[in-house]
Write a protein that holds these residues in place. Structure first.
Motif, short mmCIF file in Angstrom:
data_model
loop_
_atom_site.label_atom_id
_atom_site.label_comp_id
_atom_site.label_asym_id
_atom_site.label_seq_id
_atom_site.Cartn_x
_atom_site.Cartn_y
_atom_site.Cartn_z
N VAL A 1 0.85 -1.19 0.00
CA VAL A 1 0.00 0.00 0.00
C VAL A 1 0.88 1.23 0.00
CG1 VAL A 1 -1.78 1.29 1.23
CG2 VAL A 1 -1.84 -1.21 1.22
N GLU A 2 0.69 2.10 -0.96
CA GLU A 2 1.51 3.30 -1.07
C GLU A 2 1.34 4.18 0.16
OE1 GLU A 2 2.23 7.11 -4.09
OE2 GLU A 2 0.79 5.52 -4.60
N GLY A 3 2.45 4.63 0.71
CA GLY A 3 2.41 5.49 1.89
C GLY A 3 2.40 4.74 3.20
N ASN A 4 2.25 3.42 3.14
CA ASN A 4 2.25 2.60 4.36
C ASN A 4 3.68 2.27 4.75
OD1 ASN A 4 2.06 0.28 6.17
ND2 ASN A 4 -0.10 0.23 5.62
N THR A 5 3.97 2.33 6.05
CA THR A 5 5.34 2.06 6.49
C THR A 5 5.68 0.57 6.44
OG1 THR A 5 4.64 1.86 8.80
CG2 THR A 5 5.29 4.05 8.03
N GLY A 6 4.67 -0.30 6.48
CA GLY A 6 4.93 -1.73 6.40
C GLY A 6 5.36 -2.35 7.70
N PHE A 7 5.06 -1.70 8.83
CA PHE A 7 5.49 -2.24 10.11
C PHE A 7 4.34 -2.70 11.00
CE2 PHE A 7 9.22 0.31 8.96
CZ PHE A 7 10.22 -0.63 9.16
N GLY A 8 3.09 -2.49 10.57
CA GLY A 8 1.96 -2.85 11.40
C GLY A 8 1.90 -4.32 11.74
N LEU A 9 1.94 -5.18 10.73
CA LEU A 9 1.87 -6.62 10.95
C LEU A 9 3.15 -7.13 11.61
CD1 LEU A 9 0.09 -7.85 7.70
CD2 LEU A 9 -0.88 -7.48 9.97
N TYR A 10 4.26 -6.46 11.35
CA TYR A 10 5.51 -6.82 12.02
C TYR A 10 5.37 -6.64 13.53
CZ TYR A 10 10.40 -6.33 13.56
OH TYR A 10 11.59 -6.44 14.23
N ILE A 11 4.80 -5.50 13.96
CA ILE A 11 4.61 -5.24 15.38
C ILE A 11 3.56 -6.19 15.95
CG2 ILE A 11 3.93 -3.52 17.08
CD1 ILE A 11 4.95 -1.37 15.17
N ALA A 12 2.51 -6.48 15.17
CA ALA A 12 1.48 -7.42 15.62
C ALA A 12 2.09 -8.78 15.94
CB ALA A 12 0.39 -7.55 14.56
N ARG A 13 2.99 -9.23 15.07
CA ARG A 13 3.64 -10.51 15.31
C ARG A 13 4.51 -10.45 16.57
NH1 ARG A 13 7.74 -13.01 10.95
NH2 ARG A 13 8.89 -11.15 11.60
N MET A 14 5.18 -9.33 16.79
CA MET A 14 6.02 -9.20 17.98
C MET A 14 5.17 -9.24 19.25
SD MET A 14 8.95 -6.46 16.96
CE MET A 14 9.81 -6.85 18.47
N VAL A 15 4.00 -8.56 19.23
CA VAL A 15 3.10 -8.60 20.38
C VAL A 15 2.65 -10.03 20.64
CG1 VAL A 15 0.87 -7.86 21.28
CG2 VAL A 15 2.32 -6.22 20.07
N ALA A 16 2.30 -10.75 19.57
CA ALA A 16 1.86 -12.14 19.71
C ALA A 16 2.98 -12.99 20.31
CB ALA A 16 1.43 -12.69 18.36
#
Length: 456
Positions: free
Chosen positions: A413-428
């Protein structure tokens, strides 16, 4: 039966019956009568005054007379109650009231019926002056700014404080029968209450988001014991914590922004370091100078790793408590989604989790659906044997391998940093959970969170 003053009757006029008409009907009755001006005062009158009978109409505003009688009966079990305009066959046997069909408070038959029930012994509670303990408890219900309430052994309201609602507007009803409550919220609350009533737990403490008032509340519930130590019902206290949650959300959003900035910067630094290392291998110069440059790049790389570690280790999952999946999802969803997006809850379950960090995980899964599918997305949350799932009805993912969506900085997605799901996995992972990506039944993306500790 004695003089007129020996017995006192409390009258509650209904729709179409004004106080004057009811008073004139009882003017010559061989007992005294008091007209209740407003229904919310009913428990105050029954506690602070001496009454030997209560007369209720079929309906009082939006409330059924049988519901009001139900709540009164639980607190004043020996008080005679006469329901006017109610078919006797429609009254539950356990309610133990006298019902008069096809009549009103203006009908002389009501006076005769009341005279008959007053021939019995006076009720032990409403028929005497209140004790200090009774007035103390009534003051708590009347004056506490928070929502204080009592429910019986079937989780039906029998008394309510004045903090959030009128003291009578849910009397005789369970939360699942209160129309303005969201179904998932009401059903989860009812399950919690039955756990107390069945003796499975002696305390419930949960944070909730109320769609009805757009407020965050903290609810605590404990058993209500009778004189023999048996569970008679439960007592609950609900406090408005909206301001506190707003501060927590602001702090969390600020932390998210800082994490994203740190991860994005680290991602770009690593790209540049990779390029520098590649170019360094092509250089033909003094080996000692190359070694110094390589060591410098290694130190920069170590600094980048430290930044990533420090920025992502703030997740604290030490405060783990049971929380309903529906409550967690609804609370997070209503802070993110626009009106055209829809959240569906299937197969609810109680998770043992830190609510703040688990809410952060849900936030990124929801944001992923909103960003990749659009504002009209439908997101379905449900429990599974190993945890829970979050699925959308979008076009799905063609990423190969699918696990790449969890890589830091990866985005389509243009403009998205691409870290949302990365952080979600870390929380999990901090919870000891894992996230798996697959295709939903609608062809969209489905995230399964597994290895979750589910509370029975």
């Amino acid at each position: 039966m004695g003089t007129r003053e020996d017995r006192s009757v409390l009258l509650v006029p209904g729709a179409g019956v004004d106080a004057e008409a009811a008073e004139s009907t009882f003017a010559e009755a061989p007992f005294s009568s008091t007209i209740l001006p407003t229904l919310p005062d009913i428990f105050d009158r029954l506690t602070n005054e001496v009454h030997h009978c209560l007369v209720l109409p079929e309906r009082v505003g939006e409330q059924a007379g049988t519901d009001i009688a139900y709540g009164v009966r639980k607190l004043f079990p020996e008080l005679p109650i006469v329901l006017v305009g109610v078919e006797p066959s429609t009254v539950p046997d356990e309610l133990d009231v006298t019902a008069l069909p096809h009549t009103s408070l203006r009908d002389p038959d009501v006076v005769d019926t009341v005279r008959g029930v007053l021939d019995d012994d006076a009720p032990s509670v409403a028929g005497r002056e209140p004790s200090p303990m009774e007035t103390l408890l009534l003051s708590l219900f009347d004056e506490m700014p928070d929502h204080l309430y009592a429910k019986d052994d079937a989780a039906r309201h029998v008394m309510m404080g004045r903090g959030f609602n009128q003291p009578t507007d849910r009397i005789g009803l369970t939360d699942t029968e209160v129309g303005e409550l969201v179904d998932e919220h009401a059903e989860a609350a009812y399950r919690d209450e039955m756990a107390i009533l069945d003796g499975e737990t002696d305390r419930i403490e949960v944070e909730e988001f109320l769609d009805l008032t757009a407020e965050y509340v903290l609810t605590k519930k404990v058993p209500w014991y009778d004189s023999d130590g048996n569970i008679r019902g439960l007592v609950g206290l609900t406090q408005d914590i909206t301001d506190r949650k707003a501060r927590e959300h602001d702090t969390r959003r600020q932390h998210e922004r800082m994490v994203k900035v740190a991860l994005l910067a680290a991602h770009k630094f690593r790209n540049e370091l990779q390029i520098a290392h590649g170019r360094l291998e092509l250089l033909d110069c003094d080996a000692e100078e190359l070694t110094l440059v390589e060591e410098s790049l290694s130190r920069i790389s170590a600094v980048v790793d430290t930044v990533v570690t420090l920025s992502t280790q703030e997740t604290d999952v030490s405060d783990r408590k049971p929380v309903w999946l529906s409550r967690l999802s609804r609370e997070v969803w209503d802070t993110l989604a626009e009106s055209q997006a829809e959240l569906r809850i299937e197969d609810d379950a109680r998770l043992v989790a830190d609510q703040e960090s688990a809410g952060l995980l849900m936030q990124f899964l929801f944001q992923n659906a909103l960003e990749h599918v659009g504002p009209s997305v439908t997101v379905t949350v449900g429990s599974t044997p190993e945890g829970f799932s979050v699925a959308d009805d979008g076009p799905g993912s063609e990423i190969d391998p699918p696990e790449r969506v969890f890589d830091a900085g990866y985005t389509t997605v243009e403009g998205n940093t691409g870290f949302g799901l990365y952080i979600a996995r870390m929380v999990a992972e901090d919870h000891g959970w894992e996230i798996e990506l697959s295709e939903s039944s609608d062809g969209g993306m489905r995230f399964d969170v597994v290895n979750v500790d589910l509370h029975d």
